[in-house]
Motif scaffolding. Structure first.
Motif, PDB file in Angstrom:
ATOM      1  N   TYR A 147       3.277  -7.844  -0.505  1.00 19.30           N
ATOM      2  CA  TYR A 147       4.157  -7.362   0.563  1.00 19.30           C
ATOM      3  C   TYR A 147       5.279  -6.483   0.026  1.00 19.30           C
ATOM      4  O   TYR A 147       5.877  -5.700   0.773  1.00 19.30           O
ATOM      5  CB  TYR A 147       4.755  -8.533   1.338  1.00 19.30           C
ATOM      6  CG  TYR A 147       3.796  -9.146   2.332  1.00 19.30           C
ATOM      7  CD1 TYR A 147       3.546  -8.544   3.556  1.00 19.30           C
ATOM      8  CD2 TYR A 147       3.154 -10.340   2.052  1.00 19.30           C
ATOM      9  CE1 TYR A 147       2.676  -9.103   4.470  1.00 19.30           C
ATOM     10  CE2 TYR A 147       2.275 -10.919   2.954  1.00 19.30           C
ATOM     11  CZ  TYR A 147       2.040 -10.293   4.158  1.00 19.30           C
ATOM     12  OH  TYR A 147       1.177 -10.845   5.056  1.00 19.30           O
ATOM     13  N   GLY A 148       5.592  -6.619  -1.255  1.00 19.02           N
ATOM     14  CA  GLY A 148       6.627  -5.786  -1.835  1.00 19.02           C
ATOM     15  C   GLY A 148       6.147  -4.403  -2.218  1.00 19.02           C
ATOM     16  O   GLY A 148       6.965  -3.527  -2.516  1.00 19.02           O
ATOM     17  N   PHE A 149       4.818  -4.179  -2.216  1.00 19.04           N
ATOM     18  CA  PHE A 149       4.264  -2.903  -2.662  1.00 19.04           C
ATOM     19  C   PHE A 149       3.432  -2.183  -1.597  1.00 19.04           C
ATOM     20  O   PHE A 149       3.057  -1.036  -1.792  1.00 19.04           O
ATOM     21  CB  PHE A 149       3.373  -3.112  -3.897  1.00 19.04           C
ATOM     22  CG  PHE A 149       4.113  -3.683  -5.080  1.00 19.04           C
ATOM     23  CD1 PHE A 149       4.821  -2.856  -5.931  1.00 19.04           C
ATOM     24  CD2 PHE A 149       4.103  -5.042  -5.331  1.00 19.04           C
ATOM     25  CE1 PHE A 149       5.497  -3.365  -7.026  1.00 19.04           C
ATOM     26  CE2 PHE A 149       4.782  -5.569  -6.415  1.00 19.04           C
ATOM     27  CZ  PHE A 149       5.490  -4.725  -7.264  1.00 19.04           C
ATOM     28  N   ALA A 150       3.113  -2.860  -0.492  1.00 21.39           N
ATOM     29  CA  ALA A 150       2.244  -2.256   0.519  1.00 21.39           C
ATOM     30  C   ALA A 150       2.740  -2.631   1.914  1.00 21.39           C
ATOM     31  O   ALA A 150       3.453  -3.626   2.089  1.00 21.39           O
ATOM     32  CB  ALA A 150       0.805  -2.732   0.327  1.00 21.39           C
ATOM     33  N   PRO A 151       2.379  -1.846   2.926  1.00 21.90           N
ATOM     34  CA  PRO A 151       2.803  -2.150   4.293  1.00 21.90           C
ATOM     35  C   PRO A 151       2.190  -3.460   4.805  1.00 21.90           C
ATOM     36  O   PRO A 151       1.112  -3.867   4.376  1.00 21.90           O
ATOM     37  CB  PRO A 151       2.275  -0.952   5.103  1.00 21.90           C
ATOM     38  CG  PRO A 151       1.981   0.107   4.109  1.00 21.90           C
ATOM     39  CD  PRO A 151       1.616  -0.590   2.845  1.00 21.90           C
ATOM     40  N   PRO A 196      -0.783   3.580   7.129  1.00 20.41           N
ATOM     41  CA  PRO A 196       0.363   4.494   7.239  1.00 20.41           C
ATOM     42  C   PRO A 196       1.077   4.661   5.907  1.00 20.41           C
ATOM     43  O   PRO A 196       1.273   3.691   5.173  1.00 20.41           O
ATOM     44  CB  PRO A 196       1.266   3.811   8.274  1.00 20.41           C
ATOM     45  CG  PRO A 196       0.858   2.377   8.259  1.00 20.41           C
ATOM     46  CD  PRO A 196      -0.609   2.380   7.961  1.00 20.41           C
ATOM     47  N   ASN A 197       1.439   5.875   5.606  1.00 18.87           N
ATOM     48  CA  ASN A 197       2.116   6.197   4.350  1.00 18.87           C
ATOM     49  C   ASN A 197       3.628   6.126   4.565  1.00 18.87           C
ATOM     50  O   ASN A 197       4.249   7.078   5.024  1.00 18.87           O
ATOM     51  CB  ASN A 197       1.695   7.584   3.865  1.00 18.87           C
ATOM     52  CG  ASN A 197       2.234   7.893   2.486  1.00 18.87           C
ATOM     53  OD1 ASN A 197       2.662   6.990   1.775  1.00 18.87           O
ATOM     54  ND2 ASN A 197       2.223   9.163   2.120  1.00 18.87           N
ATOM     55  N   VAL A 198       4.204   4.967   4.258  1.00 19.46           N
ATOM     56  CA  VAL A 198       5.647   4.770   4.443  1.00 19.46           C
ATOM     57  C   VAL A 198       6.243   4.296   3.127  1.00 19.46           C
ATOM     58  O   VAL A 198       5.572   3.638   2.327  1.00 19.46           O
ATOM     59  CB  VAL A 198       5.931   3.724   5.548  1.00 19.46           C
ATOM     60  CG1 VAL A 198       5.526   4.251   6.904  1.00 19.46           C
ATOM     61  CG2 VAL A 198       5.216   2.403   5.258  1.00 19.46           C
ATOM     62  N   PRO A 199       7.515   4.605   2.852  1.00 12.03           N
ATOM     63  CA  PRO A 199       8.150   4.133   1.621  1.00 12.03           C
ATOM     64  C   PRO A 199       8.278   2.618   1.611  1.00 12.03           C
ATOM     65  O   PRO A 199       8.624   2.008   2.628  1.00 12.03           O
ATOM     66  CB  PRO A 199       9.528   4.810   1.649  1.00 12.03           C
ATOM     67  CG  PRO A 199       9.755   5.178   3.082  1.00 12.03           C
ATOM     68  CD  PRO A 199       8.413   5.452   3.657  1.00 12.03           C
ATOM     69  N   GLN A 200       7.979   2.006   0.444  1.00 17.09           N
ATOM     70  CA  GLN A 200       7.942   0.551   0.372  1.00 17.09           C
ATOM     71  C   GLN A 200       9.175  -0.062  -0.281  1.00 17.09           C
ATOM     72  O   GLN A 200       9.318  -1.262  -0.329  1.00 17.09           O
ATOM     73  CB  GLN A 200       6.681   0.116  -0.406  1.00 17.09           C
ATOM     74  CG  GLN A 200       5.382   0.501   0.270  1.00 17.09           C
ATOM     75  CD  GLN A 200       5.327   0.030   1.700  1.00 17.09           C
ATOM     76  OE1 GLN A 200       5.670  -1.107   2.008  1.00 17.09           O
ATOM     77  NE2 GLN A 200       4.931   0.923   2.598  1.00 17.09           N
ATOM     78  N   VAL A 215       9.009 -12.348   4.548  1.00 16.63           N
ATOM     79  CA  VAL A 215       8.317 -12.286   3.252  1.00 16.63           C
ATOM     80  C   VAL A 215       8.395 -10.884   2.675  1.00 16.63           C
ATOM     81  O   VAL A 215       8.665 -10.703   1.471  1.00 16.63           O
ATOM     82  CB  VAL A 215       6.844 -12.731   3.409  1.00 16.63           C
ATOM     83  CG1 VAL A 215       6.044 -12.347   2.174  1.00 16.63           C
ATOM     84  CG2 VAL A 215       6.769 -14.235   3.625  1.00 16.63           C
ATOM     85  N   LYS A 216       8.168  -9.866   3.494  1.00 14.38           N
ATOM     86  CA  LYS A 216       8.224  -8.486   2.999  1.00 14.38           C
ATOM     87  C   LYS A 216       9.635  -8.138   2.538  1.00 14.38           C
ATOM     88  O   LYS A 216       9.813  -7.480   1.502  1.00 14.38           O
ATOM     89  CB  LYS A 216       7.758  -7.508   4.076  1.00 14.38           C
ATOM     90  CG  LYS A 216       7.761  -6.063   3.574  1.00 14.38           C
ATOM     91  CD  LYS A 216       7.067  -5.130   4.506  1.00 14.38           C
ATOM     92  CE  LYS A 216       7.118  -3.704   3.953  1.00 14.38           C
ATOM     93  NZ  LYS A 216       6.450  -3.589   2.645  1.00 14.38           N
ATOM     94  N   ALA A 217      10.641  -8.564   3.309  1.00 10.73           N
ATOM     95  CA  ALA A 217      12.026  -8.270   2.924  1.00 10.73           C
ATOM     96  C   ALA A 217      12.376  -8.940   1.598  1.00 10.73           C
ATOM     97  O   ALA A 217      12.948  -8.310   0.703  1.00 10.73           O
ATOM     98  CB  ALA A 217      12.974  -8.738   4.025  1.00 10.73           C
ATOM     99  N   VAL A 218      12.022 -10.214   1.459  1.00 13.43           N
ATOM    100  CA  VAL A 218      12.330 -10.950   0.226  1.00 13.43           C
ATOM    101  C   VAL A 218      11.580 -10.361  -0.960  1.00 13.43           C
ATOM    102  O   VAL A 218      12.154 -10.133  -2.037  1.00 13.43           O
ATOM    103  CB  VAL A 218      11.986 -12.448   0.398  1.00 13.43           C
ATOM    104  CG1 VAL A 218      12.075 -13.180  -0.932  1.00 13.43           C
ATOM    105  CG2 VAL A 218      12.918 -13.095   1.412  1.00 13.43           C
ATOM    106  N   ALA A 219      10.281 -10.093  -0.785  1.00 14.75           N
ATOM    107  CA  ALA A 219       9.477  -9.534  -1.871  1.00 14.75           C
ATOM    108  C   ALA A 219       9.991  -8.168  -2.296  1.00 14.75           C
ATOM    109  O   ALA A 219      10.046  -7.848  -3.497  1.00 14.75           O
ATOM    110  CB  ALA A 219       8.013  -9.447  -1.443  1.00 14.75           C
ATOM    111  N   SER A 220      10.379  -7.336  -1.333  1.00 19.93           N
ATOM    112  CA  SER A 220      10.881  -5.998  -1.653  1.00 19.93           C
ATOM    113  C   SER A 220      12.206  -6.071  -2.402  1.00 19.93           C
ATOM    114  O   SER A 220      12.422  -5.324  -3.377  1.00 19.93           O
ATOM    115  CB  SER A 220      11.058  -5.187  -0.370  1.00 19.93           C
ATOM    116  OG  SER A 220       9.829  -5.024   0.301  1.00 19.93           O
ATOM    117  N   MET A 221      13.095  -6.967  -1.964  1.00 19.74           N
ATOM    118  CA  MET A 221      14.393  -7.082  -2.632  1.00 19.74           C
ATOM    119  C   MET A 221      14.254  -7.658  -4.036  1.00 19.74           C
ATOM    120  O   MET A 221      14.979  -7.269  -4.959  1.00 19.74           O
ATOM    121  CB  MET A 221      15.345  -7.927  -1.774  1.00 19.74           C
ATOM    122  CG  MET A 221      15.875  -7.179  -0.561  1.00 19.74           C
ATOM    123  SD  MET A 221      17.153  -8.065   0.353  1.00 19.74           S
ATOM    124  CE  MET A 221      16.142  -9.079   1.436  1.00 19.74           C
TER     125      MET A 221
END
Length: 309
Positions: free
Chosen positions: A40-44, A94-98, A158-164
């Motif tokens: 989740y930290g690397f992909a949508p 979709p190609n979005v910044p991760q 989960v995505k927010a935590v993994a990205s941070m």
């Protein structure tokens, strides 16, 4: 599953947690979930969540190798549909910044689309919870809808935590922001209640019904939350959106085909020999029914015991 079946075949019953094979399976399961969390930290969200269908294909093929189950034509067809759908998902994602910073997450939390979505989700969840608690409505759709609504919050957190965490590991510290810990609490709370309602569904209904329906509800809810919260399809072309949805549909069909008409295995329940009951001369044996609280009926063909009129 393999460890449980091996333990069930032993004459001396031992707790499942004493099996090294069981611990090996749990470790592999934990590593898989850790990898899913990191993804989740690397992909949508829109691509990570639907790819969960790969685990269904893997389970079908691994069961043939280890549990000696028969490979059905439905497994091959379902696997083909799922692989095709997965290819379309990955191709038209979709190609979005991760890279999501804590400040971006804070802005998303107070955005109008998410606030409206949250209010609607809370209202629907409260209605379903009312029917579940007050009216004792425990239909599979009601239970799994509540799981899906909670899952939408889980994947956002989960995505927010993994990205941070990912950004912090790269040197851009994000763990000092309060929103990081808010997301951790939201993730843990929503997961706990998900497990509660999912366990209830697994207890009341067959696994072959719960797994595909839960996959469809969970995936749909996660994609919608990603679209609204992280705006993943904001600049996507219409063709890409259509092909992505078509890939999701193929994956859903594949999971349903694999799970359809799949028989569950139950441990063999010993027969009750009524011939050994003192003072009773009965020739039949009764097999308890594992799906009900009754033990069948006694053989009364000979009318051995007659009540005086």
């Amino acid at each position: 599953k393999f460890a449980h079946l091996r333990l069930a075949c032993r004459t001396e019953m031992k707790p499942f947690y004493t099996s090294k094979l069981w611990w090996c399976g749990i470790t592999l399961l934990g590593l898989g979930e850790l990898g899913n969390f990191a993804a989740y930290g690397f992909a949508p969200i829109a691509v990570v969540t639907p790819l969960g269908c790969i685990s269904v294909i893997g389970s079908a093929f691994i069961s043939v190798l280890f549990l000696k189950k028969t490979m059905r034509a439905a497994d091959i067809l379902g696997g083909t549909l799922t692989v095709t759908g997965t290819y379309l998902l990955v191709t038209f994602v979709p190609n979005v910044p991760q890279e999501l910073t804590a400040r971006q997450v804070q802005n998303y939390l107070v955005s109008w689309p998410f606030l409206v979505y949250s209010i609607l989700e809370i209202i629907i969840f409260c209605i379903l919870l009312y029917f579940y608690k007050r009216k004792a409505v425990k239909h599979i759709v009601v239970l799994l809808m509540m799981v899906a609504l909670l899952a939408s919050l889980t994947v956002i957190a989960v995505k927010a935590v993994a990205s941070m965490i990912t950004l912090s590991a790269k040197g851009k510290m994000q763990l000092t922001y309060p929103v990081f810990y808010i997301m951790i609490v939201l993730m843990a709370t929503s997961c706990a209640f998900q497990v509660k309602f999912l366990n209830q569904a697994m207890h009341l209904y067959e696994v072959t019904a719960v797994v595909p329906i839960n996959f469809v509800f969970f995936t749909t809810s996660a994609i919608i939350s990603g679209v609204i919260f992280y705006r993943e399809f904001q600049s996507a072309a219409l063709l890409s959106v259509f092909m992505f949805l078509f890939g999701c549909l193929l994956s859903f069909l594949g999971v349903f085909v694999i799970a359809r008409n799949k028989k569950e295995e139950h441990l063999q329940i010993p027969f009750i020999d009524c011939g050994h009951i003192p003072g009773q001369k009965l020739t039949g044996k009764i097999q308890p029914d594992s799906h009900s609280s009754c033990y069948g009926t006694l053989n009364n063909e000979d009318d051995l015991v007659k009540r005086p009129s």
